[in-house]
Design a protein around this motif. Structure first.
Motif, PDB file in Angstrom:
ATOM      1  N   LEU A 328      43.755 -10.201  25.262  1.00 35.36           N
ATOM      2  CA  LEU A 328      45.056  -9.624  25.597  1.00 35.36           C
ATOM      3  C   LEU A 328      45.465 -10.111  26.975  1.00 35.36           C
ATOM      4  O   LEU A 328      44.738  -9.899  27.953  1.00 35.36           O
ATOM      5  N   LEU A 330      48.215  -9.703  29.960  1.00 36.78           N
ATOM      6  CA  LEU A 330      49.273  -8.841  30.477  1.00 36.78           C
ATOM      7  C   LEU A 330      50.088  -9.653  31.460  1.00 36.78           C
ATOM      8  O   LEU A 330      49.599 -10.026  32.529  1.00 36.78           O
ATOM      9  N   ALA A 339      47.200  -2.183  32.547  1.00 42.42           N
ATOM     10  CA  ALA A 339      45.852  -2.285  31.961  1.00 42.42           C
ATOM     11  C   ALA A 339      45.269  -0.907  31.672  1.00 42.42           C
ATOM     12  O   ALA A 339      44.510  -0.725  30.714  1.00 42.42           O
ATOM     13  N   ILE A 342      45.923   0.399  28.105  1.00 42.28           N
ATOM     14  CA  ILE A 342      45.383  -0.320  26.947  1.00 42.28           C
ATOM     15  C   ILE A 342      44.133   0.399  26.448  1.00 42.28           C
ATOM     16  O   ILE A 342      43.202   0.636  27.210  1.00 42.28           O
ATOM     17  N   ALA A 345      41.295  -3.597  23.075  1.00 38.29           N
ATOM     18  CA  ALA A 345      41.361  -5.039  23.327  1.00 38.29           C
ATOM     19  C   ALA A 345      39.948  -5.507  23.666  1.00 38.29           C
ATOM     20  O   ALA A 345      39.184  -4.760  24.287  1.00 38.29           O
ATOM     21  N   ILE A 348      40.857  -8.139  28.661  1.00 33.76           N
ATOM     22  CA  ILE A 348      42.209  -7.975  29.190  1.00 33.76           C
ATOM     23  C   ILE A 348      42.383  -8.924  30.373  1.00 33.76           C
ATOM     24  O   ILE A 348      41.646  -8.833  31.363  1.00 33.76           O
TER      25      ILE A 348
ATOM     26  N   SER B 390      36.267  -3.039  27.143  1.00 34.93           N
ATOM     27  CA  SER B 390      37.158  -4.189  27.245  1.00 34.93           C
ATOM     28  C   SER B 390      36.836  -4.854  28.572  1.00 34.93           C
ATOM     29  O   SER B 390      36.791  -4.180  29.606  1.00 34.93           O
ATOM     30  N   LEU B 392      37.641  -6.868  31.892  1.00 39.43           N
ATOM     31  CA  LEU B 392      38.826  -6.964  32.749  1.00 39.43           C
ATOM     32  C   LEU B 392      38.704  -8.207  33.620  1.00 39.43           C
ATOM     33  O   LEU B 392      37.660  -8.430  34.240  1.00 39.43           O
TER      34      LEU B 392
END
Lengths: 430, 430
Positions: A328, A330, A339, A342, A345, A348, B390, B392
């Protein structure tokens, strides 16, 4: 790309699943062939493995184990410049994954009651690495390093040999950098069988990870239970959540970077800005023509490229959470704050200077990620996939006696008298 | 029980697997029937669910959702004494599982490079609870509480109704104590189908956990991919590692507490003491005759009860690690120290006053554990099964430019030019 005008009331999970679905029917013919191969390797070991390797890959091998000399030669062939890139990427991946290490603990919860969790690496794992055009040294790093950081004492790579009996030098070099303890020239369903059941020359593993073609995926599915497996990965996908501040040239380039992986890769743009969506679509068309892998990217974009236009950013986030994309991006004014909204996902990527290829190769987080909406319930590959927990329980005599009656009450309700007796005999000091 | 004299050089993994193997062939007939049920519920929703519930369970239901009034009545029927036991067990389970909660983090790894991990509960899960004789309130607590501690906002229980349309009150009471948000009268393969695909009246879930019969297990296996599942549990087992200091009466009672679960349950005694082994075997025979569930425990002990006699304690530990038992009791002079040498076990019960039923009901660690040797690669059910990560990633412009060349070098080696272009277009400020 297909345009979806999201209605005022939004979309349901069922609607989003239908829009984003891809063909992935498993062939019964593949299942039968794979079952035959698994059984043959389980029963006849090295002999069957040699036969299938000769049939499917070409060479008739005396030994499956790649020698140190072969790895040395591969490192020389790769060259010191790219070895330095590999080493730097590996260091980044290692540093990130070290944050996932957990340590055994045991504490006193009440007087005489000690509880804890023991973390032990899986004692031997197999990492499958595809050959041919899908030979990606980055995936070798991503699949081996978490096992190495976890402390797995024995990490065996399984990969198909080329016709001349050699292995892609980038695979060998990356496997050494990552910390593999053995590399076997054994691929396809027969390689998975050798890993799961072992042969005379290859000890069995307890878990198999790594991507592969339809035969490898089916073999992993069928040996699951005998060994652990990671996810069965579907075709890759990216979702871009963007507003008017996004650069349409970059968004289009990022969509195409995903589309070039696989004709069944999916690319999603979700945006409240119709103007941006139009520019991105035009850019995708323009950039497609410049791509060497146009023949792969074009069908992906045509069949599985979707543009969702939403009434506002809140609705865009809702739709993206229902898609649950593997990657994903952004690309909005307030990307970092977004973030936090979310929930689904795999990874990210925040802001315009974090394109997805940064994560594929270099940043550190794993690029083996849940696909096809499975990010709604699963996680990136990590150290936790190579470690298992054992619960620890220790009661002393007094603590035991304090709960004995309640345990017997529970056993009685469940009709399990022998459970109650295991407690009662201790109370009676039998 | 069968005696295995472990040779001087020990046993191999393959030998131990052969000794401890149990029948668990999946029937093709079951697969076909379950496929039919899944398809019908997917296509016809509530209507099909009503039909199958009437056929398999008896009642023709107007609504699947258990009402608050039904739960109130169940709590009254269970009575305040046992409600207090349930509440105390739930508090212990909650306290232990709170140690498994992980929190979102994001750190600066290098200037301009921020990386992290976001932890999000799965947004909706289904907990399958068997009916009939296998209705265990303890399992209801053990399967729901980790989801609740994980912060899952929507926890739906699926359980078959009785002929009169009611549900076992202990299940309802335990589900309320544990924190279920909804309870549906829908069991068997049709209940799993409703959870995975949803119907008009039941929203779909993202993951299904909990034990069930052969139809439920097959249904979970077939919907895996659409939703996540926990392990497919095999029959239960216990391993006892004991020396001369162990009380043979207690060891025998603990073996029988496991054997009474299932005629295919397995019980293993591993000891360097032949004298202890003989006493335990005689005790098992004596105690069996006193057991209400003798008809279940006797075939388990006869077919799947094994006594391994080893040359010393080191070898006993080696054998036990190859067995990788679901439950492991350490009943030796130095039990606590010995726990450090265990690499494969679902839960480790340390010392003579920690019999396995303490863990089944009361201590706090989960009783849903990996069976059939899968403790070599998997873990107890826990909060981590209801949370996903997820990754980051956030690079700023300068940090991006510093790695751009290396990312393009990697993309070039892997032949993925669009990946390189996603980087290059940003460098060119297109």
């Amino acid at each position: 790309m297909e345009w979806i005008e999201v209605p005022e009331e939004g979309l349901t999970l069922r609607q989003v699943r239908a829009i984003t679905a891809r063909n992935q029917s498993e062939s019964e013919a593949i299942r039968q062939r794979v079952e035959h191969i698994l059984q043959a390797v389980q029963e006849r070991g090295d002999e069957a493995l040699k036969e299938f390797t000769a049939i499917f890959d070409g060479p008739f091998l005396d030994s499956f184990l790649v020698t140190e000399e072969e790895i040395d030669a591969a490192v020389a062939a790769v060259g010191s410049d790219f070895m330095a890139v590999l080493e730097e990427a590996a260091a980044n991946i290692r540093t990130y994954h070290e944050r996932q290490v957990e340590t055994t603990w045991m504490d006193t919860f009440r007087p005489g009651v000690r509880l804890g969790a023991k973390f032990t690496p899986i004692q031997r794992v197999g990492v499958y690495v595809p050959g041919g055009t899908a030979a990606y040294p980055s995936t070798v790093l991503m699949d081996i390093i978490p096992a190495h950081v976890a402390g797995v004492p024995s990490i065996a790579v399984f990969t198909p040999p080329k016709k001349d009996g050699s292995v892609n030098p980038y695979i060998l070099a990356a496997a050494r950098v990552a910390g593999a303890t053995e590399i076997y020239k054994a691929g396809g369903a027969q390689g998975v069988a050798a890993a799961a059941f072992g042969t005379e020359s290859i000890p069995p593993v307890f878990k198999i990870v790594g991507p592969g073609n339809a035969y490898v995926a089916m073999a992993k599915r069928l040996v699951f239970g005998t060994v652990g497996i990671d996810m069965i990965a579907g075709p890759s996908e990216v979702g871009v959540l963007a507003d008017d501040t996004a650069n349409p040239v970059w968004v289009a380039a990022d969509l195409l970077a995903q589309a070039e992986h696989d004709a069944r890769a999916a690319v999603f743009l979700v945006t409240p800005s119709r103007a941006l969506a139009e520019k991105v679509e035009a850019e995708v068309r323009r950039q497609l023509d410049e791509l060497p892998r146009r023949d792969i990217a074009a069908p992906s974009v045509e069949q599985y490229g979707k543009i969702f236009v939403t009434k506002d950013m809140n609705q865009a986030v809702e739709v993206m959470n229902l898609i649950a994309p593997e990657h994903l991006e952004l690309d909005t004014a307030d990307a970092e704050a977004l973030a936090g909204d979310i929930v689904n996902a795999g990874a990210i990527f925040i802001g315009p200077y974090t394109p997805e290829p940064i994560g594929d190769y270099f940043a550190g987080p794993n690029h083996t990620l849940p696909t096809m909406g499975t990010a709604a319930f699963s996680s990136p590959l990590g150290v936790y996939d190579f470690v298992k927990r054992s619960s620890l329980l220790q009661y002393d005599k007094e603590a035991f006696e304090a709960v004995a009656e309640k345990v017997m009450a529970f056993a009685n309700v469940e009709g399990l008298q022998a459970h109650g007796l295991a407690v009662k005999r201790r109370m009676d000091h039998e």
